[in-house]
Design an enzyme around this catalytic site. Sequence first.
Site, PDB file in Angstrom:
ATOM      1  N   ALA A   1       0.836  -1.201   0.000  1.00 45.40           N
ATOM      2  CA  ALA A   1       0.000   0.000   0.000  1.00 45.40           C
ATOM      3  C   ALA A   1       0.872   1.252   0.000  1.00 45.40           C
ATOM      4  CB  ALA A   1      -0.906   0.011   1.234  1.00 45.40           C
TER       5      ALA A   1
ATOM      6  N   GLY B   1      17.439   0.377  14.775  1.00 43.73           N
ATOM      7  CA  GLY B   1      17.449  -0.161  13.412  1.00 43.73           C
ATOM      8  C   GLY B   1      17.750  -1.641  13.305  1.00 43.73           C
TER       9      GLY B   1
ATOM     10  N   ILE C   1      19.995  -3.469  14.756  1.00 43.75           N
ATOM     11  CA  ILE C   1      20.623  -4.157  15.894  1.00 43.75           C
ATOM     12  C   ILE C   1      19.608  -5.031  16.614  1.00 43.75           C
ATOM     13  CG2 ILE C   1      21.922  -3.855  18.027  1.00 43.75           C
ATOM     14  CD1 ILE C   1      22.616  -1.031  17.127  1.00 43.75           C
TER      15      ILE C   1
ATOM     16  N   GLY D   1      22.993  13.636   3.973  1.00 42.39           N
ATOM     17  CA  GLY D   1      21.721  12.931   4.131  1.00 42.39           C
ATOM     18  C   GLY D   1      21.559  12.253   5.484  1.00 42.39           C
TER      19      GLY D   1
ATOM     20  N   GLU E   1      18.039  15.584   8.693  1.00 39.58           N
ATOM     21  CA  GLU E   1      16.932  16.179   7.950  1.00 39.58           C
ATOM     22  C   GLU E   1      17.174  17.681   7.778  1.00 39.58           C
ATOM     23  OE1 GLU E   1      14.037  14.452   7.191  1.00 39.58           O
ATOM     24  OE2 GLU E   1      14.637  12.588   8.178  1.00 39.58           O
TER      25      GLU E   1
ATOM     26  N   LYS F   1      12.571   6.296  21.582  1.00 37.93           N
ATOM     27  CA  LYS F   1      13.214   4.986  21.687  1.00 37.93           C
ATOM     28  C   LYS F   1      13.450   4.617  23.150  1.00 37.93           C
ATOM     29  CE  LYS F   1      15.301   5.555  17.134  1.00 37.93           C
ATOM     30  NZ  LYS F   1      16.427   6.209  16.431  1.00 37.93           N
TER      31      LYS F   1
ATOM     32  N   GLY G   1      18.808   3.540   8.340  1.00 37.84           N
ATOM     33  CA  GLY G   1      19.128   3.181   6.959  1.00 37.84           C
ATOM     34  C   GLY G   1      18.152   2.132   6.460  1.00 37.84           C
TER      35      GLY G   1
END
Lengths: 429, 429
Positions: free
Chosen positions: A47, A138, A140, A191, A194, A209, A306
């Site tokens: 979607a 991420g 880990i 990059g 932001e 987190k 990433g």
Amino acid sequence: MTNNHDVVRVGVLGCGNVGAALVQLIAAQSAAIATRTGLELRVTRVAVRNLARERDVHLADGVLTRDARSVVDDPDIDVVVEVIGGIEPARELILAALDNKKPVVTANKELLANIGTELYAAADASGVDLLFEAAVAGGIPLIRPLRESLRGEPIRRVMGIVNGTTNYILTKMTEDGASYADALAEAQSLGFAERDPTADVEGFDAGAKAAIIATIAFGSRVVAGDVYHEGISAITAADIAVAARLGYVIKLLAICERVDGEIAVRVHPAMVPLAHPLASVRDSYNAVFVEGGAVGSLMFYGRGAGGMPTASAVLGDVIDAALNQRKGAHGSMGTFARIPIRPIDETTAEYQVSFDVVDRPGVLHAVTGAFARHDVSIRAAEQEGLGDDARLVFITHEARESDLQATLRDLRDLDVVKRVGGLLRVIGS
Amino acid sequence: MTNNHDVVRVGVLGCGNVGAALVQLIAAQSAAIATRTGLELRVTRVAVRNLARERDVHLADGVLTRDARSVVDDPDIDVVVEVIGGIEPARELILAALDNKKPVVTANKELLANIGTELYAAADASGVDLLFEAAVAGGIPLIRPLRESLRGEPIRRVMGIVNGTTNYILTKMTEDGASYADALAEAQSLGFAERDPTADVEGFDAGAKAAIIATIAFGSRVVAGDVYHEGISAITAADIAVAARLGYVIKLLAICERVDGEIAVRVHPAMVPLAHPLASVRDSYNAVFVEGGAVGSLMFYGRGAGGMPTASAVLGDVIDAALNQRKGAHGSMGTFARIPIRPIDETTAEYQVSFDVVDRPGVLHAVTGAFARHDVSIRAAEQEGLGDDARLVFITHEARESDLQATLRDLRDLDVVKRVGGLLRVIGS
């Protein structure tokens, strides 16, 4: 691929960075996964908001849809992956999928940090998995070890570098002597940051987190609003230099700890001793340091963000959810206590305080008086510069936050103090 | 403790360091575990060799027995923990327990490194769990992340510091300039090294762990006999000093990698660049560095040995096995391929070679000729000392082990070379 394998139909909500990487990864790894697990993963529905957008993935005709709800309601979908992010419509879609007895894998830290325990309860009520390894740090593996390997372990403290952008900026400031502004600009051009870096540099991302980590590590509901947070935008090259001279490196830490039957959760820049394993975590890497009662110290290190690392964590969860589903089992989240949250004012730490003073007799006597009045004991003092540039740096023994803040107020009122600079908390070893 | 909890009766085989710590840990944590998981763990049988020995644990009358077989055959025992170590009777007892449909938790690296796949198949055939987090890297959650979180990840290489004794010795040599003999003696006096240190210092212990890691990471049967190993007893203070000057630290690494459809598994001292996360793993700590295709680099760090850390890992597995048993599920090991093992001769690495030479014209020409003849290209060279003390240190580009060994044979035959010293492999970044 042979037909002996059990086909798992995966519906993906969202096809940005992580969603596209997941589709690629499943295509590349499905044969190996089938050999190892007997499961043949197929992404059959994806979607997206905009069908016309160019994507770097190959999808068969009819896979893409703008109707996310049709994916979670599709009786042919076995596992739902949510990588849209944000609260709505992610919340509504996840609840609908769970209600349809479909296991859900999500990378949505914002949602979990706000209504995680509501979602965990919905998953348990439906008897299906809700897995979210990718939401914190991420790629880990952290959530699974905390939930499963350390289930019998009395965890005392978890300290993590859980935001890659700020760790990249602090690394550049430390290793290249860059200013905060220059390091941020470099991170933006690469990059890593932001255009509006607020969520990262002011500690909101790390705070979300921290709430998830505290909830899982202590089995108690902690939400983003419970987390005290400070960012790194006030850190100066001078702070970094003083820290280095004293044998520390400055890191933005998310700290979750149990203190006398309460839970303290906070995010702030901290002075980490150079010999501490967290000190050598450089660039955009993440690491989470866990202190247990029996197991001692553990650290989990890797890529915190990433597309591919995050997709790897999602994929591990998808396989787990599918295997559990085949067995009619699921990893119960259990119930969550409501252990009180200790306010930041009542926490204790060692502090580094720096302030600019006029250079005249009696200054040291006046400033040390401010510390003494509030029972804050000084462990080390250093004077930099002379005359108009005189600057004092004190490191305290362990003190209470409210006492330290009262000391800072008194310092600001002294006419020998021209400016009270940064406040940094020191992590004990 | 209330009666609402599901009672799990645990039988423990062996009550040494780890067994006694496990009994203590379960006693201390059972209330917290019950709150979190609904399981009430009770150690109801403990098999020991000598009933009369003093133990630092409190056990009810009738719990201790000399008859280990009666524990695995006891219909009241739900989960069997094997912490005897060694091949027999551990093997026979584990197989009997699995045959009785009892899940087994073991910390026995020797057994798993030799007949692991036989045991995994027996567990799958009986439909119960065989869990062994504690067998590799003690308290560090490593096996579960490899088995579960990274199931979809194409793992390329796993490099670990998996022996605390040798890491302690190398740390003392590096940081205090100690000789190997002095550092070993200190480790022995502190209880970090056995009186006969062979298993640790010659790489046997790390080799067994490498076999287990390779089996799980690559899904292919690897046994201890497949692992090439060198120890640290030939490492000198001079080797450490040269490494430091060149920006490296020497670590004993267990390395498991996929190379062109084969698996290479070896244990040897290696030069690790200072910026590599493994370089900062000090003292008796362990760490395992995993390189995946999608997830990038991961590292798992913590206590690799010791009664409590190891017992913590065993306890996590006991809870997992009991929860799975209640659900009628188990974590299947799947099938194992038989990917060919690449012999050490066919592996490649960068090497550091040092040798003592006479100081006369033509020496450099003669020694470089030996390298050139076998296609070993030199990346860096350094000469230390003068006259009778002249010593050359070369670092090569990536070369094949057999070519390097042929070069060393040629060097030994040269009359300008007095002695060929240590050979160290360099870990790329």
